[in-house]
Design a protein around this motif. Structure first.
Motif, mmCIF file in Angstrom:
data_model
loop_
_atom_site.group_PDB
_atom_site.id
_atom_site.type_symbol
_atom_site.label_atom_id
_atom_site.label_comp_id
_atom_site.label_asym_id
_atom_site.label_seq_id
_atom_site.Cartn_x
_atom_site.Cartn_y
_atom_site.Cartn_z
ATOM 1 N N ARG A 189 -37.664 -24.025 -16.152
ATOM 2 C CA ARG A 189 -38.234 -23.761 -17.462
ATOM 3 C C ARG A 189 -38.277 -25.027 -18.312
ATOM 4 O O ARG A 189 -37.505 -25.964 -18.120
ATOM 5 N N ASN A 190 -39.205 -25.032 -19.265
ATOM 6 C CA ASN A 190 -39.315 -26.151 -20.191
ATOM 7 C C ASN A 190 -38.405 -25.887 -21.386
ATOM 8 O O ASN A 190 -38.765 -25.165 -22.312
ATOM 9 N N HIS A 191 -37.217 -26.461 -21.345
ATOM 10 C CA HIS A 191 -36.192 -26.234 -22.368
ATOM 11 C C HIS A 191 -36.297 -27.236 -23.512
ATOM 12 O O HIS A 191 -35.469 -27.246 -24.419
ATOM 13 N N ARG A 192 -37.338 -28.079 -23.485
ATOM 14 C CA ARG A 192 -37.482 -29.107 -24.511
ATOM 15 C C ARG A 192 -37.936 -28.513 -25.844
ATOM 16 O O ARG A 192 -38.579 -27.469 -25.877
ATOM 17 N N LYS A 193 -37.596 -29.222 -26.931
ATOM 18 C CA LYS A 193 -37.989 -28.822 -28.283
ATOM 19 C C LYS A 193 -38.485 -30.074 -28.984
ATOM 20 O O LYS A 193 -37.694 -30.893 -29.460
ATOM 21 N N ILE A 194 -39.805 -30.206 -29.044
ATOM 22 C CA ILE A 194 -40.418 -31.421 -29.572
ATOM 23 C C ILE A 194 -41.493 -31.049 -30.598
ATOM 24 O O ILE A 194 -42.292 -30.145 -30.363
ATOM 25 N N ALA A 195 -41.491 -31.748 -31.719
ATOM 26 C CA ALA A 195 -42.589 -31.653 -32.684
ATOM 27 C C ALA A 195 -42.963 -33.074 -33.088
ATOM 28 O O ALA A 195 -42.071 -33.890 -33.382
ATOM 29 N N ILE A 196 -44.255 -33.372 -33.091
ATOM 30 C CA ILE A 196 -44.731 -34.718 -33.415
ATOM 31 C C ILE A 196 -45.818 -34.606 -34.471
ATOM 32 O O ILE A 196 -46.777 -33.837 -34.311
ATOM 33 N N ILE A 197 -45.667 -35.370 -35.548
ATOM 34 C CA ILE A 197 -46.631 -35.342 -36.645
ATOM 35 C C ILE A 197 -47.237 -36.733 -36.797
ATOM 36 O O ILE A 197 -46.518 -37.712 -37.128
ATOM 37 N N SER B 138 -24.247 -42.119 -29.815
ATOM 38 C CA SER B 138 -24.308 -40.664 -30.009
ATOM 39 C C SER B 138 -25.585 -40.143 -29.360
ATOM 40 O O SER B 138 -26.552 -40.876 -29.168
ATOM 41 N N THR B 139 -25.572 -38.872 -29.014
ATOM 42 C CA THR B 139 -26.756 -38.238 -28.445
ATOM 43 C C THR B 139 -26.924 -36.844 -29.013
ATOM 44 O O THR B 139 -25.942 -36.108 -29.205
ATOM 45 N N ILE B 140 -28.156 -36.507 -29.308
ATOM 46 C CA ILE B 140 -28.530 -35.181 -29.807
ATOM 47 C C ILE B 140 -29.777 -34.772 -29.032
ATOM 48 O O ILE B 140 -30.717 -35.557 -28.892
ATOM 49 N N GLY B 141 -29.783 -33.550 -28.519
ATOM 50 C CA GLY B 141 -30.954 -33.132 -27.766
ATOM 51 C C GLY B 141 -30.895 -31.698 -27.316
ATOM 52 O O GLY B 141 -30.260 -30.850 -27.969
ATOM 53 N N THR B 142 -31.538 -31.422 -26.192
ATOM 54 C CA THR B 142 -31.673 -30.051 -25.699
ATOM 55 C C THR B 142 -30.766 -29.761 -24.510
ATOM 56 O O THR B 142 -30.681 -28.620 -24.061
ATOM 57 N N CYS B 143 -30.098 -30.793 -23.986
ATOM 58 C CA CYS B 143 -29.375 -30.667 -22.724
ATOM 59 C C CYS B 143 -27.983 -30.075 -22.912
ATOM 60 O O CYS B 143 -27.152 -30.626 -23.650
ATOM 61 N N ASN B 144 -27.715 -28.948 -22.238
ATOM 62 C CA ASN B 144 -26.371 -28.384 -22.200
ATOM 63 C C ASN B 144 -25.552 -29.097 -21.128
ATOM 64 O O ASN B 144 -26.085 -29.810 -20.279
ATOM 65 N N MET B 145 -24.251 -28.865 -21.129
ATOM 66 C CA MET B 145 -23.382 -29.451 -20.109
ATOM 67 C C MET B 145 -23.265 -28.477 -18.953
ATOM 68 O O MET B 145 -22.200 -27.911 -18.686
ATOM 69 N N ASP B 146 -24.372 -28.267 -18.258
ATOM 70 C CA ASP B 146 -24.348 -27.349 -17.124
ATOM 71 C C ASP B 146 -25.393 -27.767 -16.087
ATOM 72 O O ASP B 146 -26.252 -28.607 -16.342
ATOM 73 N N ASN B 147 -25.290 -27.165 -14.927
ATOM 74 C CA ASN B 147 -26.176 -27.513 -13.818
ATOM 75 C C ASN B 147 -27.636 -27.245 -14.145
ATOM 76 O O ASN B 147 -28.527 -28.008 -13.755
ATOM 77 N N ARG B 148 -27.900 -26.178 -14.877
ATOM 78 C CA ARG B 148 -29.286 -25.830 -15.199
ATOM 79 C C ARG B 148 -29.942 -26.947 -16.008
ATOM 80 O O ARG B 148 -31.078 -27.337 -15.747
ATOM 81 N N SER B 149 -29.228 -27.463 -16.994
ATOM 82 C CA SER B 149 -29.788 -28.537 -17.810
ATOM 83 C C SER B 149 -29.837 -29.860 -17.057
ATOM 84 O O SER B 149 -30.782 -30.642 -17.217
ATOM 85 N N PHE B 150 -28.817 -30.135 -16.246
ATOM 86 C CA PHE B 150 -28.765 -31.403 -15.541
ATOM 87 C C PHE B 150 -29.829 -31.523 -14.452
ATOM 88 O O PHE B 150 -30.360 -32.603 -14.205
ATOM 89 N N ASN B 151 -30.129 -30.408 -13.765
ATOM 90 C CA ASN B 151 -30.933 -30.508 -12.553
ATOM 91 C C ASN B 151 -32.138 -29.582 -12.472
ATOM 92 O O ASN B 151 -33.007 -29.794 -11.624
ATOM 93 N N ILE B 152 -32.206 -28.546 -13.293
ATOM 94 C CA ILE B 152 -33.215 -27.514 -13.072
ATOM 95 C C ILE B 152 -34.275 -27.482 -14.170
ATOM 96 O O ILE B 152 -35.474 -27.527 -13.883
ATOM 97 N N ASN B 153 -33.853 -27.403 -15.417
ATOM 98 C CA ASN B 153 -34.820 -27.292 -16.506
ATOM 99 C C ASN B 153 -35.337 -28.652 -16.954
ATOM 100 O O ASN B 153 -34.750 -29.691 -16.661
ATOM 101 N N PHE B 154 -36.434 -28.620 -17.697
ATOM 102 C CA PHE B 154 -36.979 -29.817 -18.334
ATOM 103 C C PHE B 154 -36.247 -29.997 -19.663
ATOM 104 O O PHE B 154 -36.287 -29.116 -20.526
ATOM 105 N N GLU B 155 -35.577 -31.142 -19.833
ATOM 106 C CA GLU B 155 -34.759 -31.397 -21.014
ATOM 107 C C GLU B 155 -35.130 -32.741 -21.625
ATOM 108 O O GLU B 155 -35.745 -33.597 -20.973
ATOM 109 N N ILE B 156 -34.700 -32.955 -22.885
ATOM 110 C CA ILE B 156 -34.950 -34.239 -23.539
ATOM 111 C C ILE B 156 -33.884 -34.479 -24.602
ATOM 112 O O ILE B 156 -33.539 -33.582 -25.368
ATOM 113 N N ASN B 157 -33.327 -35.688 -24.601
ATOM 114 C CA ASN B 157 -32.285 -36.078 -25.552
ATOM 115 C C ASN B 157 -32.638 -37.406 -26.205
ATOM 116 O O ASN B 157 -33.286 -38.264 -25.590
#
Length: 484
Positions: free
Chosen positions: A223-231, A413-432
């Protein structure tokens, strides 16, 4: 023959099940993936007929190297190459600022190996605590947009807050602005009526990997777990807050939702734009035109270094996980980590244990009550070895903490969409977003300290004495950890 099959249907089905299971087991073994994950899938396939196959075909297929998500290589376009050339920092300049970054320069070099994650220097960033503040700023920026708006989210619901945002997009499209919207087809709930309104208003919108009954296998997993808005290419948003009333703390909200988002003004928005365009290229069947206006010259007085790290099945490396691991390994004073789901791989666990044992102040905040029973118990199964090593673990009690942040040594520091789990590390589309700045690190550190006031700290001796029933629940849930 037909009569025999009819009279022995269950035997035939069991035979077919195990023939397919054997094939799946061979496939898993040949992949040479993490042994724990391999054993988990084999156990499910062997001991849970039919259900095991369902789990494997839904969650067990690894597409990072097979490139299921083949996208047109838009990075080869002249516009993208020109942007990359302008953002690229010379080795001499990188050496000149290495003293400022201290040992964290290793992080910069790690991601610099990927041309899609250049270090950008001219940025101003605002850390936004909770959805109420995020949406206030986002709506202001959307309304002031002059040229285009690009939005990419895991969850977009046309509830109260979602309808307000979608209505703004419709209004701006009617004004003649280019408005592009993509949303995850599993995470989002947008009515047919609202989709018609978006279309009639001129908003281009596409779901990410539409899921129909006939194509469930595998597609519910990536799944696309990213959250992006660009203006207008100058302002960008990234972080943990989706577009849904669940994230907003209304006066009548059932529970308090604690989250963190980031507003960026500067060169790093160009990298957010690049990743949005690769997603748009994937969801849109027609040829995408890379316009120069997507990458405007930005006048930014601040000089906050920011890198954008993206990972997913379309990347060769788990970029975000590697960045987090490198930051942990290079920590000297403290590591303050906040995550709603803590189901880490062995590398992260070992790195945190080593850091704590050599005297680094390692603190972890995670929810006391998760929104997932199995995730909560799987998380609990990882806490005892961390506590034993000296990691300080805090359970957030005020509500549900969904922030995905880490701050290290008043510098990174880092802020983003990635959880500390296998799904975020390897499966979903993430961005930090990775930020190298003393002031912003200290600000995020202060936010972390404020969150500690709403936490219960776990005591190692007391935690060890939890009931055998709790430990059984944790052990059972942990079996599923590689698939969560």
């Amino acid at each position: 023959m037909l009569e025999y099959l009819k009279n022995n249907i269950w035997i035939v089905l069991i035979i077919v099940n195990y023939l397919l299971a054997i094939s799946a087991v061979v496939t898993v073994l040949l992949k040479n993936i993490n042994p724990t994950k391999t054993v988990s899938y084999i156990m499910v396939l062997v001991f849970f007929p039919f259900f095991g196959l369902f789990v494997y075909y839904m969650f067990g297929q690894e597409y990072r190297k097979t490139k299921l998500f083949n996208r047109k290589d838009i990075s080869n376009t002249s516009v993208i190459q020109s942007v990359g050339d302008n953002l690229r920092i010379k080795e001499k300049d990188l050496d000149d600022i290495s003293d400022r970054f201290e040992e964290k320069i290793k992080l910069v070099k790690l991601l610099k190996a990927s041309e899609k994650s250049p270090l950008t220097l001219k940025n101003d960033v605002d850390i936004l605590v909770n959805a109420n503040i995020k949406f206030e700023r986002l709506f202001e920026d959307l309304k002031e947009a002059e040229h285009y708006i690009h939005v990419e989210y895991y969850v977009i619901n046309d509830d109260k807050i979602g309808t307000k945002l979608l209505n703004i997009l419709c209004e701006k499209a009617k004004e003649g602005l280019e408005v592009k919207l993509t949303y995850d087809d599993v995470g989002s709930k947008i009515s047919s009526k609202m989709k018609r309104k978006l279309t009639e208003s001129g908003v281009e919108h596409y779901p990410f990997m539409r899921v129909l009954f006939s194509s469930l296998a595998g597609k519910t997993n990536y799944r696309n777990h990213r959250k992006i808005a660009i203006i207008d290419g100058a302002i960008g948003y990234v972080g943990g807050i989706n577009i849904s009333d669940d994230y907003v703390n209304y006066d009548d909200s059932a529970r308090y939702w604690r989250d963190t988002h980031l507003r960026i003004h500067g060169e790093a928005v160009k990298i957010l734009q690049f990743h949005f365009l690769t997603t748009w290229d994937f969801v849109n069947d027609s040829e995408i035109e890379i316009k120069q206006m997507y990458f405007p010259v930005i006048d930014c007085a601040q000089n906050i270094p920011v890198q954008i790290a993206a990972s997913g099945p379309d990347t060769d490396w788990a970029n975000i996980m590697e960045a987090i691991l490198t930051a942990i390994n290079n920590a000297e004073t403290y590591i303050y980590l906040t995550t709603p789901y803590f189901i880490p791989n062995d590398q992260i666990v070992t790195a945190l244990q080593i850091a704590a044992r050599i005297g680094v102040d390692v603190r972890l905040i995670t929810p006391k009550k998760s929104d997932s029973w199995i995730a909560q118990h799987a998380t609990s199964s990882y806490l005892e070895p961390l506590l034993e090593a000296g990691v300080k673990v805090f359970l957030y009690e005020k509500g549900f903490i969904h922030a995905k942040t880490m701050v290290v040594d008043d510098l990174f520091s880092t802020i983003g969409t990635c959880n500390m789990d296998n799904r975020s590390f390897n499966i979903n589309f993430e961005i930090n977003a990775l930020i190298y700045h003393k002031g912003k690190s200290e600000e995020l550190k202060s936010i972390f300290m404020a969150d500690l006031e709403n936490c219960e700290q776990l005591d190692y001796e007391r935690w060890k004495e939890r009931s055998k029933y709790c430990k059984f629940q944790e052990s059972f849930s942990r079996l599923w950890a590689p698939m969560l």
